[in-house]
Design a protein around this motif. Structure first.
Motif, PDB file in Angstrom:
ATOM      1  N   GLY A 187       0.766  -1.212   0.204  1.00 51.21           N
ATOM      2  CA  GLY A 187       0.058   0.069  -0.023  1.00 51.21           C
ATOM      3  C   GLY A 187       0.835   1.272   0.050  1.00 51.21           C
ATOM      4  N   VAL A 188       2.144   1.055  -0.493  1.00 50.92           N
ATOM      5  CA  VAL A 188       2.945   2.481  -0.467  1.00 50.92           C
ATOM      6  C   VAL A 188       2.734   3.251  -1.570  1.00 50.92           C
ATOM      7  N   ASP A 189       2.855   4.561  -1.551  1.00 52.45           N
ATOM      8  CA  ASP A 189       2.727   5.313  -2.577  1.00 52.45           C
ATOM      9  C   ASP A 189       3.754   5.020  -3.536  1.00 52.45           C
ATOM     10  N   LYS A 190       3.341   3.967  -4.539  1.00 51.41           N
ATOM     11  CA  LYS A 190       4.097   3.458  -5.685  1.00 51.41           C
ATOM     12  C   LYS A 190       5.026   4.477  -6.346  1.00 51.41           C
ATOM     13  N   PRO A 191       4.462   5.383  -7.202  1.00 48.52           N
ATOM     14  CA  PRO A 191       5.052   6.256  -7.974  1.00 48.52           C
ATOM     15  C   PRO A 191       6.335   7.236  -7.264  1.00 48.52           C
ATOM     16  N   ALA A 192       6.004   7.115  -5.773  1.00 47.42           N
ATOM     17  CA  ALA A 192       7.102   8.161  -5.244  1.00 47.42           C
ATOM     18  C   ALA A 192       8.322   7.289  -4.864  1.00 47.42           C
ATOM     19  N   ARG A 193       8.046   6.050  -5.104  1.00 42.63           N
ATOM     20  CA  ARG A 193       9.460   5.202  -4.903  1.00 42.63           C
ATOM     21  C   ARG A 193      10.647   5.519  -5.830  1.00 42.63           C
ATOM     22  N   PRO A 194      11.700   5.531  -5.282  1.00 42.19           N
ATOM     23  CA  PRO A 194      12.879   5.828  -6.050  1.00 42.19           C
ATOM     24  C   PRO A 194      13.404   4.652  -7.044  1.00 42.19           C
ATOM     25  N   VAL A 195      13.982   4.992  -8.329  1.00 41.51           N
ATOM     26  CA  VAL A 195      14.484   4.307  -8.949  1.00 41.51           C
ATOM     27  C   VAL A 195      15.772   5.155  -9.581  1.00 41.51           C
ATOM     28  N   GLY A 196      16.931   4.589  -9.144  1.00 44.87           N
ATOM     29  CA  GLY A 196      18.065   5.499  -9.915  1.00 44.87           C
ATOM     30  C   GLY A 196      18.152   6.963  -9.027  1.00 44.87           C
ATOM     31  N   GLY A 197      17.777   6.728  -7.797  1.00 43.21           N
ATOM     32  CA  GLY A 197      17.832   8.098  -7.142  1.00 43.21           C
ATOM     33  C   GLY A 197      16.664   8.928  -7.242  1.00 43.21           C
ATOM     34  N   ARG A 198      15.743   8.537  -8.141  1.00 44.50           N
ATOM     35  CA  ARG A 198      14.589   9.557  -8.433  1.00 44.50           C
ATOM     36  C   ARG A 198      13.348   8.864  -8.323  1.00 44.50           C
ATOM     37  N   PRO A 199      12.250   9.405  -8.058  1.00 49.76           N
ATOM     38  CA  PRO A 199      10.897   8.826  -7.892  1.00 49.76           C
ATOM     39  C   PRO A 199      10.468   8.485  -9.154  1.00 49.76           C
ATOM     40  N   MET A 200       9.781   7.232  -9.238  1.00 49.25           N
ATOM     41  CA  MET A 200       9.329   6.717 -10.748  1.00 49.25           C
ATOM     42  C   MET A 200       8.309   8.056 -11.296  1.00 49.25           C
ATOM     43  N   LEU A 201       7.490   8.552 -10.594  1.00 50.69           N
ATOM     44  CA  LEU A 201       6.847   9.699 -11.279  1.00 50.69           C
ATOM     45  C   LEU A 201       7.468  10.822 -11.979  1.00 50.69           C
ATOM     46  N   HIS A 202       8.608  11.050 -11.115  1.00 48.35           N
ATOM     47  CA  HIS A 202       9.674  12.287 -11.768  1.00 48.35           C
ATOM     48  C   HIS A 202      10.271  11.697 -12.903  1.00 48.35           C
ATOM     49  N   ARG A 203      10.470  10.408 -12.994  1.00 46.74           N
ATOM     50  CA  ARG A 203      11.285   9.955 -14.382  1.00 46.74           C
ATOM     51  C   ARG A 203      10.135   9.747 -15.363  1.00 46.74           C
TER      52      ARG A 203
END
Length: 199
Positions: free
Chosen positions: A19-35
C-alpha cells in the motif's frame, strides 16, 4: 509531429507493495513519477492524477472521482483538467521508471503515420501495454463517452481494455536498445530489476 499533452495515472492501491505510494518509490535516485514526467518534458501540458507529492513547476495535479475509481476514471479527470485541445494525449502509468523521451517520440511517430486512434507498445508476447501509449484526443474523448454510456453514465471501476474496445490501435514493437519502456513496477522485485536497468 504535432504537439501533445500528457496525463499520468498515479493512483492505485499498490497492494503488492504493502500500500505504499508507488510512484514516489525511487529508481536510480529519482521517484518513478518524476522519471515519467521527465520523459514527457516536451508536452505542452502535464497532468498527474492521484497522490503525487511535490511535482515540477507547471505540472497540475487532480484526483479521479470517486478517489480510487480506477484508471479510466482517472483518465477522464486528467482530460477535464487540460486547458487546451492538443491533438494527441500521452496516457501513461506513473510507475514506468524506464520510459524515455525517445520512447514517447516513437509512439507519437507511429500514431502520426497512421489513421489509427491509439498507438501503444506491445511486449514480446504481443500483449498491449495499455498505459504506455498515445491517443488522438478526439478518439479518447469518444471512447470515454461511449464507455460511460454503456455503463449508465459512469466510468468508475471500468478497466482500460474496455476503453480500447472498438478503437483502432497501432501496436508498436520497441525497436530501441536497452530496457523496455513499458516496464512497470508492481512489486519490490520489479523495483530492484528497474534499478539494475537504470544504472
Amino acid at each position: 509531429m504535432t504537439g501533445y499533452a500528457a496525463v499520468l495515472l498515479a493512483g492505485g492501491a499498490a497492494r503488492r507493495m504493502g500500500g505504499v505510494d508507488k510512484p514516489a518509490r525511487p529508481v536510480g535516485g529519482r521517484p518513478m513519477l518524476h522519471r515519467v514526467l521527465a520523459a514527457v518534458a516536451e508536452a505542452s501540458e502535464r497532468v498527474v492524477v492521484g497522490p503525487s507529492g511535490p511535482v515540477p513547476a507547471g505540472t497540475r495535479v487532480t484526483r479521479e472521482d470517486p478517489p480510487g475509481g480506477g484508471p479510466v476514471a482517472a483518465t477522464a479527470a486528467g482530460l477535464a483538467l487540460l486547458r487546451s485541445d492538443p491533438p494527441v494525449v500521452a496516457l501513461l502509468a506513473a510507475d514506468l521508471p524506464l520510459l524515455t523521451a525517445g520512447a514517447v517520440a516513437e509512439l507519437r511517430r507511429a500514431l502520426a503515420g497512421s489513421a489509427d486512434g491509439v498507438a501503444c507498445y506491445v511486449d514480446g508476447d504481443g500483449r498491449r501495454q495499455q498505459l504506455c501509449g498515445v491517443w488522438r484526443l478526439a478518439t479518447l474523448r469518444a471512447a470515454l463517452d461511449r464507455l460511460a454510456a454503456s455503463r449508465g453514465g459512469t466510468v468508475d471501476g471500468a478497466p482500460v481494455r474496455e476503453l480500447l474496445a472498438g478503437t483502432t490501435v497501432r501496436e508498436v514493437v520497441w525497436s530501441g536498445a536497452g530496457a523496455p519502456p513499458w516496464f512497470d513496477c508492481d512489486t519490490d522485485g520489479d523495483v530492484r530489476r528497474a534499478e539494475e536497468w537504470a544504472t
